[in-house]
Scaffold this motif. Sequence first.
Motif, PDB file in Angstrom:
ATOM      1  N   THR A   1       0.809  -1.226   0.000  1.00 10.83           N
ATOM      2  CA  THR A   1       0.000   0.000   0.000  1.00 10.83           C
ATOM      3  C   THR A   1       0.840   1.273   0.000  1.00 10.83           C
ATOM      4  O   THR A   1       0.328   2.354  -0.283  1.00 10.83           O
ATOM      5  N   GLY A   2       2.126   1.137   0.367  1.00 11.29           N
ATOM      6  CA  GLY A   2       2.976   2.312   0.518  1.00 11.29           C
ATOM      7  C   GLY A   2       2.800   3.014   1.842  1.00 11.29           C
ATOM      8  O   GLY A   2       3.459   4.028   2.120  1.00 11.29           O
TER       9      GLY A   2
ATOM     10  N   GLY B   1      -0.741  -8.513  -6.577  1.00  8.81           N
ATOM     11  CA  GLY B   1      -1.429  -7.571  -5.702  1.00  8.81           C
ATOM     12  C   GLY B   1      -1.075  -7.753  -4.255  1.00  8.81           C
ATOM     13  O   GLY B   1      -0.039  -8.341  -3.902  1.00  8.81           O
ATOM     14  N   ASP B   2      -1.934  -7.239  -3.400  1.00 12.90           N
ATOM     15  CA  ASP B   2      -1.755  -7.307  -1.950  1.00 12.90           C
ATOM     16  C   ASP B   2      -1.709  -8.765  -1.514  1.00 12.90           C
ATOM     17  O   ASP B   2      -2.596  -9.560  -1.857  1.00 12.90           O
ATOM     18  N   GLY B   3      -0.687  -9.122  -0.746  1.00 13.26           N
ATOM     19  CA  GLY B   3      -0.498 -10.508  -0.334  1.00 13.26           C
ATOM     20  C   GLY B   3      -1.582 -11.056   0.558  1.00 13.26           C
ATOM     21  O   GLY B   3      -1.667 -12.277   0.756  1.00 13.26           O
TER      22      GLY B   3
ATOM     23  N   ASP C   1      -1.306 -14.220  -6.442  1.00 19.84           N
ATOM     24  CA  ASP C   1      -0.192 -15.133  -6.677  1.00 19.84           C
ATOM     25  C   ASP C   1       1.141 -14.510  -6.293  1.00 19.84           C
ATOM     26  O   ASP C   1       2.052 -15.204  -5.833  1.00 19.84           O
ATOM     27  N   MET C   2       1.285 -13.213  -6.509  1.00 19.01           N
ATOM     28  CA  MET C   2       2.557 -12.538  -6.269  1.00 19.01           C
ATOM     29  C   MET C   2       2.312 -11.176  -5.667  1.00 19.01           C
ATOM     30  O   MET C   2       1.383 -10.462  -6.060  1.00 19.01           O
ATOM     31  N   GLY C   3       3.159 -10.786  -4.716  1.00 22.08           N
ATOM     32  CA  GLY C   3       3.016  -9.502  -4.054  1.00 22.08           C
ATOM     33  C   GLY C   3       3.957  -8.453  -4.618  1.00 22.08           C
ATOM     34  O   GLY C   3       4.534  -8.620  -5.697  1.00 22.08           O
ATOM     35  N   PRO C   4       4.144  -7.358  -3.878  1.00 23.45           N
ATOM     36  CA  PRO C   4       4.977  -6.246  -4.340  1.00 23.45           C
ATOM     37  C   PRO C   4       6.455  -6.493  -4.070  1.00 23.45           C
ATOM     38  O   PRO C   4       6.839  -7.457  -3.403  1.00 23.45           O
TER      39      PRO C   4
ATOM     40  N   GLY D   1      -3.912   1.937  -2.517  1.00 27.27           N
ATOM     41  CA  GLY D   1      -2.780   2.803  -2.248  1.00 27.27           C
ATOM     42  C   GLY D   1      -1.716   2.699  -3.323  1.00 27.27           C
ATOM     43  O   GLY D   1      -1.937   2.202  -4.431  1.00 27.27           O
ATOM     44  N   GLU D   2      -0.525   3.183  -2.994  1.00 25.45           N
ATOM     45  CA  GLU D   2       0.596   3.238  -3.935  1.00 25.45           C
ATOM     46  C   GLU D   2       1.627   2.191  -3.541  1.00 25.45           C
ATOM     47  O   GLU D   2       2.648   2.495  -2.922  1.00 25.45           O
TER      48      GLU D   2
END
Length: 497
Positions: A29-30, A312-314, A319-322, A359-360
């Motif tokens: 989300t930053g 996306g958001d875990g 499947d995959m986060g930031p 969010g960012e």
Amino acid sequence: MALTLHHWRNGSAYEGIADRFADVTNPATGEVTAQLALAAESDVNEIIGAAAAAFPAWRDTSLAARTRILFRFRELLNERKPELAEIITSEHGKVLSDALGEVSRGQEVVEFACGIAHLLKGGFTENASTRVDVHSVRQPFGVVGIIAPFNFPAMVPLWFFPIAIAAGNTVVLKPSEKVPSAALWLAELWKEAGLPDGVFNVLNGDKTAVEGLLTHPDVDSISFVGSTPIAQYVYETAAAHGKRVQALGGAKNHMIVLPDADLDLAADQAINAGFGSAGERCMAISAVVAVGNIADELVAKIKERTLKLRTGDGTRGCDMGPLITAQAQQRVSGYIDAGEKAGASLVVDGRTVKPDAEGEGFFVGPTLFDHVAADMSIYTNEIFGPVLSVVRVDSYDEAVKLINDSPYGNGTAIFTNDGGAARQFSNEIKVGMIGINVPIPVPMAYYSFGGWKHSLFGDSHAHGTEGVHFFTRGKVITSRWLDPSHGGINLGFPQNA
């Protein structure tokens, strides 16, 4: 108002000077979620001093008593794994299932440490000379410094401190300032398990904390995991100050796919190993080496699977986060730019991903390159992001040479149904950990983890028998007793205490 996080010393939170702080951020989300107090030099001395003061009593605590605490810690960790996984996801960004897997792999080392008594046994020789006996023992080293990376806030520290503590050492853990909460949570769990104050301590900070651990005279050994340049610096600095060091560095892991391989299996595993944890793994596969005429079909299968991944958001079942920070996002995007400019074929572009998050956040989606050459930066450098490069070669020998010429030697894999080829590969490849139809060959806890070449500085790998030897040192005693002693009469069953 953001939460303030401090150090852990002598069984409780320790504020120290607290005149410098770093933001702790949720990368999905930053959002800044906490302020972390960074250690001053006096804080470093206080926390190392607590570990040094606790060492004599812990060293002399019976092995039976130490093991009971390890078993209790193991049970508590097993009960509360989901709680720790949520903490990891909130600060690192990896999806919850991946975070749970991280905790489980770390738990394996705790369970290994619960059986350390067998590996701490010495040897005994009666009448080595006339009425002279010789025996050997392994004793704890002292204060252990652990400098952990951001990408595995629980698993990497768990590679080291269960064995160090079980062997009778005391610990100062310096987690990454980006992901400090897992270390503090583990400290509280040790307290609940009954570990004496001062045996496990957490030192939060930046360069000041690291330099303190590397140079302080009361720290006896250093365990480090991070990038190769920093690993080399840690090794040289700590060794120059008389410390035993194991410094695990970076990687550029290859996955060879031979023409006889099951291409669906290979494509599935390339996805798993290349994009899990957003590629922020030292054991991630970043280069798929397609041998012979299979490349077009293999790339098509990998592309098909890549396009189905949800980023996306875990916490949302993605499947995959930031990536961990905005700087990491910029760095990885820069490598994708460089790959395009160098002439590689950009099959899937992760810069355009639309993440499922609010969010960012710091997102780069799964990225796939084809026709990658060995002189391109996306091949030569450790990107530490979700960028998978396909390199085409004509022969098995060319593939092996590619890997053996790499300055890194952490992990590698071969996909084939030819047992002879797999055996030959295992024999001649210059890499520390090898997978055969297994893309991320991280050994079980009773084996040891570590690479070759610029992926390891020092002589000892992590956990397993090598880990036990790293955290202990041998002693040999030669004795002569002229008169036997009498222990008195006691008909009770002998007990451990």
